[in-house]
Design a protein around this motif. Structure first.
Motif, PDB file in Angstrom:
ATOM      1  N   GLN A  59      -4.039  -7.892   7.680  1.00  0.00           N
ATOM      2  CA  GLN A  59      -3.905  -9.008   8.607  1.00  0.00           C
ATOM      3  C   GLN A  59      -2.481  -9.572   8.639  1.00  0.00           C
ATOM      4  OE1 GLN A  59      -6.829 -11.826   7.386  1.00  0.00           O
ATOM      5  NE2 GLN A  59      -5.543 -12.740   5.821  1.00  0.00           N
ATOM      6  N   ASP A  60      -1.690  -9.343   7.581  1.00  0.00           N
ATOM      7  CA  ASP A  60      -0.320  -9.847   7.558  1.00  0.00           C
ATOM      8  C   ASP A  60       0.672  -8.913   8.270  1.00  0.00           C
ATOM      9  OD1 ASP A  60      -0.690  -7.919   5.578  1.00  0.00           O
ATOM     10  OD2 ASP A  60       0.866  -8.752   4.281  1.00  0.00           O
ATOM     11  N   SER A  87       1.284  -3.699   2.036  1.00  0.00           N
ATOM     12  CA  SER A  87       1.918  -4.576   1.046  1.00  0.00           C
ATOM     13  C   SER A  87       1.328  -4.373  -0.349  1.00  0.00           C
ATOM     14  CB  SER A  87       1.777  -6.036   1.470  1.00  0.00           C
ATOM     15  OG  SER A  87       0.413  -6.367   1.611  1.00  0.00           O
ATOM     16  N   SER A 113      -6.530  -5.607   3.054  1.00  0.00           N
ATOM     17  CA  SER A 113      -6.434  -6.168   4.396  1.00  0.00           C
ATOM     18  C   SER A 113      -5.015  -6.020   4.952  1.00  0.00           C
ATOM     19  CB  SER A 113      -6.810  -7.644   4.370  1.00  0.00           C
ATOM     20  OG  SER A 113      -6.566  -8.239   5.620  1.00  0.00           O
TER      21      SER A 113
END
Length: 141
Positions: A14-15, A27, A12
C-alpha cells in the motif's frame, strides 16, 4: 477488493505509488515489483508463462521488465512457496526416504548407541546409504 501484496514475501504494497514503476521494490524483502510474478497475466502453466499473446515475456520472471501489459495482481503471493534450501532438503528426503523414516532410524541408532554404551559393545557400523545420508545431513546443519 483484495489488498496488493508482494509476490515474494506477502507484505502489503500500500505504500508503493501507483502505477508501479520499473524501479519499485518491496520495502520488506527488496525484490523488484514490476515483474512477471506480480502481473495478472502471469501463468506458470502456459508455455511462455503469459496470458497476453502480444507480450514478449522475459526469461527471468522475477526480474524487473519494461512490459507494457504489466498489471499488478492481488493474489500473486503463494503461501506454499518455499525457499531453495527447504526445497533442497525436501528433495533429499524424498530421494533417501521421508524425514520421518530418517528420524525413526536416528532414534533407533540413538537407542542402539545407548545400549552399546551400557553393554560396552562396539558401535555398529553404518551402511553406505546411511553414511551418505549422514554426510548430506551434515552439509545442511
Amino acid at each position: 477488493m483484495t489488498e496488493l501484496v508482494c509476490w515474494n514475501c506477502g507484505e502489503s504494497l500500500q505504500d508503493i505509488p501507483r502505477p508501479i514503476s520499473r524501479h519499485a521494490t518491496c520495502s520488506h524483502c527488496f525484490n523488484e515489483l514490476h515483474c512477471c510474478r506480480l502481473c495478472r497475466h502471469f501463468d506458470p502453466k502456459r508455455n511462455m508463462q503469459c496470458f497476453e499473446d502480444r507480450a514478449d515475456p522475459p526469461l527471468q520472471k522475477e526480474n524487473a521488465n519494461f512490459c507494457d501489459f504489466f498489471a499488478p495482481q492481488a493474489g500473486a503471493f503463494k503461501t506454499q512457496t518455499r525457499d531453495r534450501s527447504e526445497a533442497a532438503k525436501t528433495n533429499l528426503d524424498n530421494l533417501f526416504g521421508t524425514a520421518d523414516d530418517h528420524e525413526d532410524k536416528s532414534n533407533a541408532e540413538d537407542a542402539a548407541d545407548t545400549a552399546a554404551e551400557h553393554e560396552e559393545q562396539p558401535a555398529p557400523t553404518l551402511s553406505k546409504e546411511d553414511e551418505a545420508r549422514q554426510k548430506l545431513d551434515d552439509l545442511f546443519n
